[in-house]
Design an enzyme around this catalytic site. Sequence first.
Site, PDB file in Angstrom:
ATOM      1  N   ALA A  40      -3.200  65.230  48.466  1.00 23.65           N
ATOM      2  CA  ALA A  40      -3.837  66.086  47.469  1.00 23.65           C
ATOM      3  C   ALA A  40      -2.815  66.579  46.467  1.00 23.65           C
ATOM      4  CB  ALA A  40      -4.530  67.268  48.144  1.00 23.65           C
ATOM      5  N   ASP A  41      -3.318  66.946  45.295  1.00 24.61           N
ATOM      6  CA  ASP A  41      -2.465  67.505  44.252  1.00 24.61           C
ATOM      7  C   ASP A  41      -3.303  68.481  43.441  1.00 24.61           C
ATOM      8  OD1 ASP A  41       0.133  67.406  42.697  1.00 24.61           O
ATOM      9  OD2 ASP A  41      -1.275  66.933  41.094  1.00 24.61           O
ATOM     10  N   THR A  42      -2.707  69.597  43.061  1.00 25.88           N
ATOM     11  CA  THR A  42      -3.417  70.614  42.290  1.00 25.88           C
ATOM     12  C   THR A  42      -2.631  70.988  41.048  1.00 25.88           C
ATOM     13  OG1 THR A  42      -4.403  71.541  44.309  1.00 25.88           O
ATOM     14  CG2 THR A  42      -4.411  72.940  42.348  1.00 25.88           C
ATOM     15  N   GLY A  96      -6.932  66.998  43.000  1.00 27.80           N
ATOM     16  CA  GLY A  96      -7.239  65.602  43.268  1.00 27.80           C
ATOM     17  C   GLY A  96      -6.978  65.314  44.732  1.00 27.80           C
TER      18      GLY A  96
END
Length: 203
Positions: free
Chosen positions: A68-70, A105
């Site tokens: 995940a990435d924010t 994501g």
Amino acid sequence: MKTVILASGSKRRSQILFSCGIRHKIHITNAEEAHCQNRPLRWNVTENARRKALACAKIHKNNIIIAADTLVMSGKKLIGKPEGKEEAKKLFRDFSGKKLAICSGVCVLDTPSGKKACGAETSYLYAQKLRQEELVRYFNALKPYDKAGGFSIEGIGSILYDDIRGSYFNILGLPMGLLNKLFEKIGLNILDFCKARGRGLHS
């Protein structure tokens, strides 16, 4: 049962998984992240999650990988984690009285089959307008150095951020509704990985 690997060093993401009974190991990748200001917010976070998942898959060959990435968007500017205390302070001041977009994501990869699914979700919130002395006190209380955008919505941060639209867990960095859909897309049932809550497993 395949082991779930969380390709992220985020304590919040790990806590969210464990709160759902999803036991996992953690592997922090050195994948190069994209921060393309001329690309949509959703593209950046989805691409970063994909890169992390693929990097993790090179080491973990028989597992389910969650990456995940924010990123935060203020106006038209993409913002990731602050590089240090001073940058975090600047972001904290700049966000005061503004509406922010937070996009996470997520990529789920089944390494034995090579099946993967990626997606993104966006939530919105409002940062309360603060006086200078309030900014200093709240910043010192939160110490939001290692979080996307340099802000924390948990604990005392709940006083500062309101008018939330969208997934709360997305703001924390791992939208669980989206994660469930991505599991389904590659033919997996996330409930199969939900066990009794317990202490973490870290690699």
